[in-house]
Design an enzyme around this catalytic site. Structure first.
Site, short mmCIF file in Angstrom:
data_model
loop_
_atom_site.label_atom_id
_atom_site.label_comp_id
_atom_site.label_asym_id
_atom_site.label_seq_id
_atom_site.Cartn_x
_atom_site.Cartn_y
_atom_site.Cartn_z
N GLN A 166 0.80 -1.23 0.00
CA GLN A 166 0.00 0.00 0.00
C GLN A 166 0.83 1.29 0.00
O GLN A 166 0.48 2.24 -0.68
CB GLN A 166 -0.93 0.01 1.21
CG GLN A 166 -1.91 1.17 1.22
CD GLN A 166 -3.12 0.88 2.06
OE1 GLN A 166 -4.03 0.18 1.63
NE2 GLN A 166 -3.13 1.39 3.27
N GLU A 208 -3.29 9.39 -1.79
CA GLU A 208 -2.60 10.17 -0.77
C GLU A 208 -1.48 11.04 -1.33
O GLU A 208 -0.68 11.59 -0.59
CB GLU A 208 -2.07 9.24 0.33
CG GLU A 208 -3.17 8.54 1.09
CD GLU A 208 -2.67 7.80 2.31
OE1 GLU A 208 -1.45 7.75 2.52
OE2 GLU A 208 -3.51 7.28 3.06
N LYS A 340 -5.20 6.44 14.87
CA LYS A 340 -6.13 7.11 13.97
C LYS A 340 -7.40 7.43 14.76
O LYS A 340 -8.11 6.51 15.18
CB LYS A 340 -6.49 6.20 12.79
CG LYS A 340 -5.33 5.89 11.85
CD LYS A 340 -5.77 4.90 10.78
CE LYS A 340 -4.70 4.68 9.72
NZ LYS A 340 -5.09 3.63 8.75
N SER A 370 -6.80 7.90 4.01
CA SER A 370 -6.67 8.16 2.57
C SER A 370 -7.68 9.19 2.08
O SER A 370 -7.42 9.95 1.16
CB SER A 370 -6.80 6.86 1.78
OG SER A 370 -7.99 6.19 2.13
#
Length: 436
Positions: A166, A208, A340, A370
């Site tokens: 990723q 991103e 997060k 994202s």
């Protein structure tokens, strides 16, 4: 005495960096202070994280948020009216209680996180202090400027799964200050673009802001990143190191890992061996979600093999959950956790996870999603908690640069020695190399 009581909570639909609807909340206090925050959204999501409430149906790809906005105005606003905004943990506990579900599915994680952050902003404004300073005050932490983790190539769910991994990122632990990190990363980012342009593989940017990967294999991205670091005038593994987000849950399940780009399938042991070879070959000092969230034995085995050499971060595996961090620490899985706020659902639960990480001797990395906006709350969170590391995506796109630029502004208000530099990587090969 200043009146911190909440008199009004309102919400509106706004739009994120992928053009999807999201929730913005404004909280007004009796003393006139106002706080505002926007909920981000992830594409690569752990199954145990707070869920956004979406309307479904055909309009806007089913992503509309009218129900979440309505929950703020009809259910959350009456709940919070009269509550003390300086009692962040009390406010968040009330939100969790009225929702009553494990994953915030009743009110919506998007409604809850925007509200929780807006209350935080309002209380900071009422105290006439910057948000980072207020966070340090309520958490009992010493503020510091974090070490950035910045994407150069985007992959996985952030780039149409063009490559399986990723995020291919760089960190500059050898920089003298935050500004030097930005300058060095800019050189590397633009060098990577030149390399891809020369090869005829330049295809825009991913979600991103990292370069959209057009590679024949996952390892080609690593090889190209090393070349970009060298083209920027740096020696890979010296001032600059590589960080990866494998996001293995996106292509792995039940101990099987399907690498679509390379048309092969690996079991847990083979996946660990592949990543181990990369660690032996490239200057990688940090790796996130190396195995899938439903493969705890694999995560523990990877940590046992490489945890004394590199930072091993749990994201989908730990989902900003204090209980899961403690459980993983007991099992010897990971040695760092991504923080997060929207994954947890509230500011307080994020701070609880941070504290659990501290008590477990885990590293901490505050992270964006994202799907982001101009909201810069996480820059202040990383500084105020003294988290040590910050991950917001790449070095382009306004929603990313807003957060890096906010850190530069905060730097002007902090002592010259507030930048943590390579301290968060103290247990990795990079630190051992520098000490040697």
């Amino acid at each position: 005495m200043t009146d911190f009581s909440i008199i009004q909570t309102s919400a509106r639909r706004v739009w994120d960096s992928r053009g999807n609807p999201t929730v913005e909340v404004e909280v007004t206090l009796a003393n006139g202070a106002v706080g505002r925050a926007i909920a981000p959204a992830g594409a690569s999501r752990g199954t145990r994280e707070a869920v956004d409430l979406r309307d479904g149906g055909t309009a806007l790809k089913g992503m509309n948020v009218s129900a979440a906005v309505n929950n703020v105005t009809t259910r959350i606003a009456p709940l919070l009216r009269g509550m003390d905004a300086s009692d962040q943990f009390g406010v968040d506990a009330a939100l969790v209680d009225i929702d009553g579900t494990r994953l915030k599915s009743e009110l919506g994680g998007n409604a809850m996180v925007a509200t929780s952050l807006a209350v935080l902003h309002a209380a900071a404004a009422a105290n006439s202090v910057p948000l980072w300073a207020y966070i340090a005050q309520i958490s009992g932490r010493t503020p510091s400027l974090p070490l950035p983790e910045i994407q150069i190539f985007g992959g996985g769910a952030h780039a149409g799964r063009r490559v399986d991994v990723q995020d291919f990122m760089v960190m500059v632990p050898g920089a003298k200050d935050f500004d030097e990190v930005m300058e060095t990363t800019a050189e590397i980012y633009h060098a990577a673009g030149k390399i891809m342009q020369a090869k005829g593989t330049l295809a825009g940017v991913a979600d991103e802001g990292g370069w959209w990967p057009v590679f024949a294999s996952n390892e080609e991205a690593l090889e190209t990143l090393v070349k970009a670091i060298e083209m920027a005038g740096e020696t890979p593994g010296d001032r600059v190191i590589i960080s990866l987000d494998i996001a293995a849950s996106e292509f792995g399940s039940k101990g099987r890992y399907r690498l679509a780009l390379e048309d092969r399938e690996l079991d847990s042991d083979q996946m660990i061996a592949l990543l181990g070879r990369w660690l032996d070959t490239y200057p990688i000092a940090s790796i996130e979600d190396p195995l899938a969230e439903d493969d705890p034995e694999g995560v523990a085995a990877f940590t046992a093999a490489y945890g004394d050499r590199v930072q091993i971060i749990g994201d989908d595996y730990l989902v900003t959950n204090a209980g899961l961090v403690k459980q993983a620490a007991g099992a010897g899985a990971c040695n760092a956790v991504l923080i997060k706020v929207n994954q947890a659902g509230t500011v307080s639960e994020s701070i609880d996870c941070f504290r659990a990480a501290q008590s477990s001797n885990y590293g901490t990395i505050v992270s964006a999603r994202s799907g982001e906006t101009e909201d810069v709350s996480i820059s202040h969170l990383a500084v105020g908690l003294g988290a040590g590391q910050l991950k917001v995506g790449s070095f382009t796109r306004g929603e990313r640069m807003a957060k890096w630029n906010e850190c530069l502004r905060i730097a002007d208000a902090l002592p010259a020695n507030a930048f943590v530099a390579g301290a968060p990587l103290a247990r990795t090969w990079w630190a051992n190399k520098k000490q040697g």
